[in-house]
Motif scaffolding. Structure first.
Motif, mmCIF file in Angstrom:
data_model
loop_
_atom_site.group_PDB
_atom_site.id
_atom_site.type_symbol
_atom_site.label_atom_id
_atom_site.label_comp_id
_atom_site.label_asym_id
_atom_site.label_seq_id
_atom_site.Cartn_x
_atom_site.Cartn_y
_atom_site.Cartn_z
ATOM 1 N N GLU A 74 -36.196 -12.536 -6.904
ATOM 2 C CA GLU A 74 -36.703 -13.125 -8.271
ATOM 3 C C GLU A 74 -35.325 -13.489 -9.241
ATOM 4 N N VAL A 75 -34.811 -11.813 -9.379
ATOM 5 C CA VAL A 75 -33.480 -12.402 -10.556
ATOM 6 C C VAL A 75 -31.637 -12.198 -9.969
ATOM 7 N N PRO A 76 -32.037 -13.053 -8.852
ATOM 8 C CA PRO A 76 -30.420 -13.024 -8.135
ATOM 9 C C PRO A 76 -29.033 -12.981 -9.297
ATOM 10 N N GLU A 77 -28.946 -13.527 -10.004
ATOM 11 C CA GLU A 77 -28.252 -12.771 -10.887
ATOM 12 C C GLU A 77 -27.924 -11.751 -11.047
ATOM 13 N N ARG A 78 -28.817 -10.802 -11.014
ATOM 14 C CA ARG A 78 -28.505 -9.345 -11.363
ATOM 15 C C ARG A 78 -28.918 -8.560 -10.287
ATOM 16 N N ILE A 79 -29.283 -8.486 -9.615
ATOM 17 C CA ILE A 79 -29.327 -7.576 -8.297
ATOM 18 C C ILE A 79 -29.593 -7.246 -7.059
ATOM 19 N N GLY A 80 -29.347 -9.019 -7.133
ATOM 20 C CA GLY A 80 -29.276 -10.451 -6.135
ATOM 21 C C GLY A 80 -27.796 -10.096 -4.553
ATOM 22 N N GLY A 81 -27.748 -10.797 -3.552
ATOM 23 C CA GLY A 81 -26.524 -10.980 -3.085
ATOM 24 C C GLY A 81 -26.505 -9.574 -1.832
ATOM 25 N N ASN A 82 -25.823 -8.543 -2.488
ATOM 26 C CA ASN A 82 -25.679 -7.647 -1.338
ATOM 27 C C ASN A 82 -26.199 -7.529 0.210
ATOM 28 N N ASP A 83 -25.967 -7.302 0.661
ATOM 29 C CA ASP A 83 -26.867 -6.919 2.363
ATOM 30 C C ASP A 83 -27.200 -5.682 2.260
ATOM 31 N N GLU A 119 -23.743 -3.309 -7.379
ATOM 32 C CA GLU A 119 -22.945 -4.107 -8.315
ATOM 33 C C GLU A 119 -23.844 -4.446 -9.383
ATOM 34 N N PHE A 120 -25.590 -4.194 -9.759
ATOM 35 C CA PHE A 120 -26.394 -3.982 -10.963
ATOM 36 C C PHE A 120 -25.280 -3.064 -11.835
ATOM 37 N N LEU A 121 -25.036 -2.324 -11.761
ATOM 38 C CA LEU A 121 -24.077 -1.050 -12.380
ATOM 39 C C LEU A 121 -23.130 -1.078 -12.309
ATOM 40 N N GLY A 122 -22.527 -2.084 -11.580
ATOM 41 C CA GLY A 122 -20.697 -2.424 -12.064
ATOM 42 C C GLY A 122 -21.098 -4.018 -13.172
ATOM 43 N N LEU A 123 -22.579 -4.440 -13.412
ATOM 44 C CA LEU A 123 -22.341 -5.753 -14.234
ATOM 45 C C LEU A 123 -22.746 -5.009 -15.630
ATOM 46 N N ARG A 124 -23.712 -3.992 -15.413
ATOM 47 C CA ARG A 124 -24.325 -3.454 -16.646
ATOM 48 C C ARG A 124 -22.835 -2.086 -17.345
ATOM 49 N N PHE A 125 -22.273 -1.910 -16.172
ATOM 50 C CA PHE A 125 -20.771 -1.002 -17.009
ATOM 51 C C PHE A 125 -19.699 -2.319 -17.434
ATOM 52 N N LEU A 126 -19.222 -3.372 -16.627
ATOM 53 C CA LEU A 126 -18.660 -4.549 -16.982
ATOM 54 C C LEU A 126 -19.252 -5.085 -18.787
ATOM 55 N N GLU A 176 -20.466 -12.547 -13.989
ATOM 56 C CA GLU A 176 -21.845 -13.089 -12.838
ATOM 57 C C GLU A 176 -21.473 -12.539 -11.892
ATOM 58 N N MET A 177 -22.805 -12.271 -11.361
ATOM 59 C CA MET A 177 -22.941 -11.654 -9.624
ATOM 60 C C MET A 177 -22.320 -13.369 -8.216
ATOM 61 N N ASP A 203 -17.595 -9.589 -5.905
ATOM 62 C CA ASP A 203 -18.284 -8.793 -5.794
ATOM 63 C C ASP A 203 -19.388 -10.237 -6.799
ATOM 64 N N LEU A 204 -18.168 -10.367 -8.335
ATOM 65 C CA LEU A 204 -18.376 -10.387 -9.348
ATOM 66 C C LEU A 204 -17.658 -10.973 -9.677
ATOM 67 N N VAL A 205 -17.819 -12.466 -11.305
ATOM 68 C CA VAL A 205 -16.392 -13.276 -11.318
ATOM 69 C C VAL A 205 -17.006 -13.813 -12.735
ATOM 70 N N GLU A 206 -16.105 -13.559 -13.288
ATOM 71 C CA GLU A 206 -15.807 -13.980 -15.140
ATOM 72 C C GLU A 206 -14.663 -15.223 -14.801
ATOM 73 N N GLY A 207 -14.431 -16.795 -14.714
ATOM 74 C CA GLY A 207 -13.279 -17.211 -15.225
ATOM 75 C C GLY A 207 -12.384 -16.767 -14.060
ATOM 76 N N ASP A 208 -11.454 -16.267 -13.835
ATOM 77 C CA ASP A 208 -10.528 -16.289 -13.060
ATOM 78 C C ASP A 208 -10.271 -14.838 -12.960
ATOM 79 N N CYS A 209 -11.132 -13.238 -13.411
ATOM 80 C CA CYS A 209 -11.882 -11.813 -12.984
ATOM 81 C C CYS A 209 -12.424 -12.132 -12.107
ATOM 82 N N ARG A 210 -12.114 -11.415 -10.951
ATOM 83 C CA ARG A 210 -12.997 -11.520 -9.168
ATOM 84 C C ARG A 210 -13.003 -9.905 -9.132
ATOM 85 N N THR A 211 -13.930 -9.553 -9.399
ATOM 86 C CA THR A 211 -14.001 -8.080 -9.384
ATOM 87 C C THR A 211 -15.036 -8.065 -7.781
#
Length: 171
Positions: A33-42, A50-57, A65-66, A76-84
């Protein structure tokens, strides 16, 4: 015939398994439903990390973004040139170690999850800081095995990055 006490424990085990499976099912449904917040990882701990990482950052002013692919090797996360790249290690992990860091990241976030799967410590290090550690011969490789010892005062992140206690962060 199962003794009454064993039957009681078996019922308790079955309830715990059912609760776990229902929680897992709910997380997977939310991932759809909301892959941009808690989707992706297997894996579920990875998704939680990853969700906690999003919230922390986000609490630090970043807007990552995921990554859309479910198993992107380097971040796992990207913002411009920053890849986390995000790794979470639970207290269930008796060795306190996980896989190697995979090249492709510019920022690494390590989350230690405590007894109740809540963050105890969060470590953050940039690629530039990691490269400083390599140049100083403190770190031996660009792809170290991720471990909780990295968060200690003599660890890679403790020395070259930043370590936050759960009391210091809002997630």
């Amino acid at each position: 015939m199962t003794p009454p006490q064993s039957q009681s424990r078996d019922d308790e085990i079955k309830r715990a398994i059912e609760a776990y499976l229902q929680a897992r099912k709910a997380i997977l449904a939310l991932g759809r439903e909301v892959p941009e917040r808690i989707g992706g990882n297997d894996n579920i701990i990875g998704r939680i990390g990853e969700f906690l990482g999003l919230r922390f950052l986000e609490s630090r002013g970043q807007r990552p973004e995921m990554v859309e692919e479910s198993s992107n090797p380097g971040y796992d996360l990207v913002e411009g040139d920053c890849r986390t790249q995000v790794k979470a290690i639970t207290q269930e992990n008796q060795r306190g170690r996980t896989v190697r860091l995979t090249p492709g990241w510019t920022q690494f976030l390590l989350i230690e999850l405590g007894e109740h799967y809540t963050p105890i410590r969060i470590g953050l290090i940039s690629l530039a800081q990691h490269q400083q550690a390599i140049a100083a011969r403190f770190a031996r490789t660009a792809t170290p095995v991720v471990s909780l010892s990295m968060l200690g005062p003599r660890g890679l992140i403790g020395r070259y990055g930043e370590v936050f206690s759960c009391a210091e962060v809002e997630i």
